[in-house]
Design an enzyme around this catalytic site. Structure first.
Site, PDB file in Angstrom:
ATOM      1  N   LYS A  20     -12.063  -2.675  -2.482  1.00 40.89           N
ATOM      2  CA  LYS A  20     -11.655  -3.846  -1.696  1.00 40.89           C
ATOM      3  C   LYS A  20     -12.647  -3.995  -0.557  1.00 40.89           C
ATOM      4  CE  LYS A  20      -7.737  -5.490   1.116  1.00 40.89           C
ATOM      5  NZ  LYS A  20      -7.687  -6.866   0.660  1.00 40.89           N
ATOM      6  N   THR A  23     -10.977  -9.058   3.273  1.00 43.20           N
ATOM      7  CA  THR A  23      -9.574  -9.335   3.534  1.00 43.20           C
ATOM      8  C   THR A  23      -9.479 -10.797   3.922  1.00 43.20           C
ATOM      9  OG1 THR A  23      -7.591  -8.677   4.753  1.00 43.20           O
ATOM     10  CG2 THR A  23      -9.676  -8.585   5.969  1.00 43.20           C
ATOM     11  N   GLU A  73     -11.256  -8.415  -3.642  1.00 48.05           N
ATOM     12  CA  GLU A  73      -9.935  -7.912  -3.227  1.00 48.05           C
ATOM     13  C   GLU A  73      -9.398  -6.879  -4.214  1.00 48.05           C
ATOM     14  OE1 GLU A  73      -7.946  -8.374  -0.658  1.00 48.05           O
ATOM     15  OE2 GLU A  73      -8.396 -10.294   0.272  1.00 48.05           O
TER      16      GLU A  73
END
Length: 113
Positions: A20, A23, A73
């Site tokens: 990831k 954000t 993500e």
């Protein structure tokens, strides 16, 4: 300006592994600058698990989410849209914060001379 950032515990492993790398946040959590280093804690218990350095801050409309964002993500595009709808119901304007992980939990925060 944000001085720390939180993530749901379910995202910790993906963040620490480098799976990831972005954000998506709303306006309230968009006030960061490129190069800024933020301590990262879990949302549920406020337990620190790493620091991140902000590499990019980009406005992004919900309708512009694409497969690349989903991959960054570490989820499918359908999953990403559901997560965003759950966290930010009714919000159309988001901000993509791209980051790199610094000082993950279990690693020393000190740098050898």
């Amino acid at each position: 300006m944000l001085t720390k950032i939180t993530f749901f515990e379910r995202f910790e492993r993906d963040i620490l592994s480098g799976a990831k790398t972005i954000t998506l946040r709303d306006e309230a959590e968009s006030h960061v600058t490129v190069g800024q280093v933020l301590p990262v804690s879990t949302f549920e218990s406020d337990r620190w698990f790493c620091d991140i350095q902000i590499l990019e801050v980009t406005p992004l409309a919900l309708s512009d989410l694409n497969q690349t964002h989903a991959e960054q993500e570490n989820m499918t595009l359908a999953q990403l849209r559901l997560v965003i709808a759950e966290i930010y119901p009714g919000v159309e304007q988001l901000f993509m914060l791209r980051f790199s992980v610094l000082n993950p939990v279990g690693k020393s925060k000190t740098v050898a001379p």
